[in-house]
Design an enzyme around this catalytic site. Sequence first.
Site, PDB file in Angstrom:
ATOM      1  N   PHE A   1      -1.081  16.240   4.618  1.00  0.00           N
ATOM      2  CA  PHE A   1      -1.422  15.527   3.392  1.00  0.00           C
ATOM      3  C   PHE A   1      -0.174  15.491   2.523  1.00  0.00           C
ATOM      4  O   PHE A   1       0.503  16.503   2.358  1.00  0.00           O
ATOM      5  CB  PHE A   1      -2.567  16.238   2.666  1.00  0.00           C
ATOM      6  CG  PHE A   1      -3.100  15.454   1.513  1.00  0.00           C
ATOM      7  CD1 PHE A   1      -4.060  14.476   1.707  1.00  0.00           C
ATOM      8  CD2 PHE A   1      -2.632  15.682   0.214  1.00  0.00           C
ATOM      9  CE1 PHE A   1      -4.554  13.734   0.638  1.00  0.00           C
ATOM     10  CE2 PHE A   1      -3.113  14.943  -0.855  1.00  0.00           C
ATOM     11  CZ  PHE A   1      -4.080  13.974  -0.641  1.00  0.00           C
ATOM     12  N   VAL A   2       0.136  14.335   1.991  1.00  0.00           N
ATOM     13  CA  VAL A   2       1.383  14.219   1.226  1.00  0.00           C
ATOM     14  C   VAL A   2       1.140  13.778  -0.205  1.00  0.00           C
ATOM     15  O   VAL A   2       0.158  13.089  -0.506  1.00  0.00           O
ATOM     16  CB  VAL A   2       2.381  13.250   1.908  1.00  0.00           C
ATOM     17  CG1 VAL A   2       2.873  13.811   3.229  1.00  0.00           C
ATOM     18  CG2 VAL A   2       1.777  11.860   2.099  1.00  0.00           C
TER      19      VAL A   2
ATOM     20  N   GLU B   1       0.846  -1.198   0.000  1.00  0.00           N
ATOM     21  CA  GLU B   1       0.000   0.000   0.000  1.00  0.00           C
ATOM     22  C   GLU B   1       0.881   1.247   0.000  1.00  0.00           C
ATOM     23  O   GLU B   1       2.003   1.213   0.495  1.00  0.00           O
ATOM     24  CB  GLU B   1      -0.884   0.010   1.249  1.00  0.00           C
ATOM     25  CG  GLU B   1      -2.361  -0.188   0.971  1.00  0.00           C
ATOM     26  CD  GLU B   1      -3.034   0.931   0.177  1.00  0.00           C
ATOM     27  OE1 GLU B   1      -2.398   1.599  -0.646  1.00  0.00           O
ATOM     28  OE2 GLU B   1      -4.235   1.128   0.393  1.00  0.00           O
ATOM     29  N   ASP B   2       0.344   2.333  -0.546  1.00  0.00           N
ATOM     30  CA  ASP B   2       1.101   3.577  -0.534  1.00  0.00           C
ATOM     31  C   ASP B   2       1.114   4.198   0.861  1.00  0.00           C
ATOM     32  O   ASP B   2       2.153   4.537   1.403  1.00  0.00           O
ATOM     33  CB  ASP B   2       0.561   4.564  -1.587  1.00  0.00           C
ATOM     34  CG  ASP B   2      -0.950   4.769  -1.503  1.00  0.00           C
ATOM     35  OD1 ASP B   2      -1.608   4.199  -0.599  1.00  0.00           O
ATOM     36  OD2 ASP B   2      -1.492   5.506  -2.352  1.00  0.00           O
TER      37      ASP B   2
ATOM     38  N   ARG C   1       2.097  12.383  -8.823  1.00  0.00           N
ATOM     39  CA  ARG C   1       2.528  11.012  -8.512  1.00  0.00           C
ATOM     40  C   ARG C   1       3.994  10.795  -8.852  1.00  0.00           C
ATOM     41  O   ARG C   1       4.675  10.007  -8.216  1.00  0.00           O
ATOM     42  CB  ARG C   1       1.701  10.001  -9.313  1.00  0.00           C
ATOM     43  CG  ARG C   1       0.241   9.908  -8.920  1.00  0.00           C
ATOM     44  CD  ARG C   1      -0.377   8.684  -9.596  1.00  0.00           C
ATOM     45  NE  ARG C   1      -1.830   8.678  -9.536  1.00  0.00           N
ATOM     46  CZ  ARG C   1      -2.555   8.248  -8.505  1.00  0.00           C
ATOM     47  NH1 ARG C   1      -1.964   7.786  -7.429  1.00  0.00           N
ATOM     48  NH2 ARG C   1      -3.874   8.267  -8.549  1.00  0.00           N
TER      49      ARG C   1
ATOM     50  N   ASP D   1      -1.007  11.013  -5.033  1.00  0.00           N
ATOM     51  CA  ASP D   1      -1.490  12.105  -5.876  1.00  0.00           C
ATOM     52  C   ASP D   1      -2.318  13.116  -5.104  1.00  0.00           C
ATOM     53  O   ASP D   1      -2.754  12.871  -3.974  1.00  0.00           O
ATOM     54  CB  ASP D   1      -2.377  11.542  -6.997  1.00  0.00           C
ATOM     55  CG  ASP D   1      -3.732  11.089  -6.464  1.00  0.00           C
ATOM     56  OD1 ASP D   1      -3.757  10.327  -5.472  1.00  0.00           O
ATOM     57  OD2 ASP D   1      -4.764  11.511  -7.021  1.00  0.00           O
TER      58      ASP D   1
ATOM     59  N   ASP E   1      -3.808   5.130   6.488  1.00  0.00           N
ATOM     60  CA  ASP E   1      -4.252   6.277   7.281  1.00  0.00           C
ATOM     61  C   ASP E   1      -5.158   5.747   8.400  1.00  0.00           C
ATOM     62  O   ASP E   1      -4.684   5.300   9.424  1.00  0.00           O
ATOM     63  CB  ASP E   1      -4.968   7.231   6.323  1.00  0.00           C
ATOM     64  CG  ASP E   1      -5.243   8.589   6.912  1.00  0.00           C
ATOM     65  OD1 ASP E   1      -4.377   9.123   7.603  1.00  0.00           O
ATOM     66  OD2 ASP E   1      -6.342   9.124   6.679  1.00  0.00           O
TER      67      ASP E   1
HETATM   68  P1  5GP Z   1      -7.443   4.699   4.874  1.00  0.00           P
HETATM   69  O1  5GP Z   1      -8.564   3.746   4.592  1.00  0.00           O
HETATM   70  O2  5GP Z   1      -6.241   4.016   5.499  1.00  0.00           O
HETATM   71  O3  5GP Z   1      -7.896   5.868   5.693  1.00  0.00           O
HETATM   72  O4  5GP Z   1      -7.067   5.321   3.466  1.00  0.00           O
HETATM   73  C1  5GP Z   1      -5.875   5.106   2.827  1.00  0.00           C
HETATM   74  C2  5GP Z   1      -5.942   5.728   1.447  1.00  0.00           C
HETATM   75  O5  5GP Z   1      -6.264   7.125   1.544  1.00  0.00           O
HETATM   76  C3  5GP Z   1      -4.586   5.661   0.769  1.00  0.00           C
HETATM   77  O6  5GP Z   1      -4.422   4.475   0.006  1.00  0.00           O
HETATM   78  C4  5GP Z   1      -4.593   6.914  -0.095  1.00  0.00           C
HETATM   79  O7  5GP Z   1      -5.215   6.636  -1.334  1.00  0.00           O
HETATM   80  C5  5GP Z   1      -5.461   7.891   0.670  1.00  0.00           C
HETATM   81  N1  5GP Z   1      -4.645   8.830   1.468  1.00  0.00           N
HETATM   82  C6  5GP Z   1      -4.595   8.929   2.814  1.00  0.00           C
HETATM   83  N2  5GP Z   1      -3.740   9.901   3.208  1.00  0.00           N
HETATM   84  C7  5GP Z   1      -3.221  10.431   2.081  1.00  0.00           C
HETATM   85  C8  5GP Z   1      -2.253  11.490   1.824  1.00  0.00           C
HETATM   86  O8  5GP Z   1      -1.676  12.131   2.710  1.00  0.00           O
HETATM   87  N3  5GP Z   1      -1.981  11.736   0.508  1.00  0.00           N
HETATM   88  C9  5GP Z   1      -2.572  11.069  -0.524  1.00  0.00           C
HETATM   89  N4  5GP Z   1      -2.218  11.405  -1.763  1.00  0.00           N
HETATM   90  N5  5GP Z   1      -3.478  10.074  -0.321  1.00  0.00           N
HETATM   91  C10 5GP Z   1      -3.798   9.762   0.968  1.00  0.00           C
END
Ligand code: 5GP
Length: 172
Positions: free
Chosen positions: A149-150, A96-97, A162, A156, A100
Amino acid sequence: MDQKGKIIIPEKEIRKRVEELAEQISRDYEGLNPIIITVLRGAVYFMVDLTRHLTIPHRIDFLAIASYGPATQTGVVRITKDLDLDIHNEHVLILEDIVDTGLTLHYLLRILKERGPASIKICAFLDRAAQRIANLNIDYKGFEIGEDFVVGYGLDREEKYRNLPYIMAVND
Ligand code: 5GP
């Protein structure tokens, strides 16, 4: 690229950490011929760099998901592009990228576990642990980050940035 922001993880550090992770994963998965699953699209850059440094045989596959409404509220996701490989009895590592709240991955794990993999672990490039809602164990992580936020290195904002080779915090 005219995006203003602060570089919080420079390219050199990313390269070093990704190589370390690849070494660790190569050791842990020796003889297991794992399937490396990449969650599209953010984790693609991470996957390419990581797998390039793996020293063990492995396979790669891709998965795309969409959330029903904001994932941060429900975590309920739907698979919009499924895997091509059968993961039954296979050792699976999900890339995963960023994790959160963890709700997206938590739900995805439930779906994939039903397919009977031999094992299933998570490797997240970024971990924003302070935001975690789901009870989720991240087996391998690149970096922990704070609230900002990154973008960059696959991440992206409205499909832009990206390709930045570093992680940048944007707050406007
Ligand atoms: P979660 O279900 O863990 O809250 O969501 C994770 C997803 O939210 C990540 O795969 C990504 O797509 C998006 N996301 C969460 N924080 C960031 C951030 O700081 N930057 C970006 N570009 N996407 C984020």
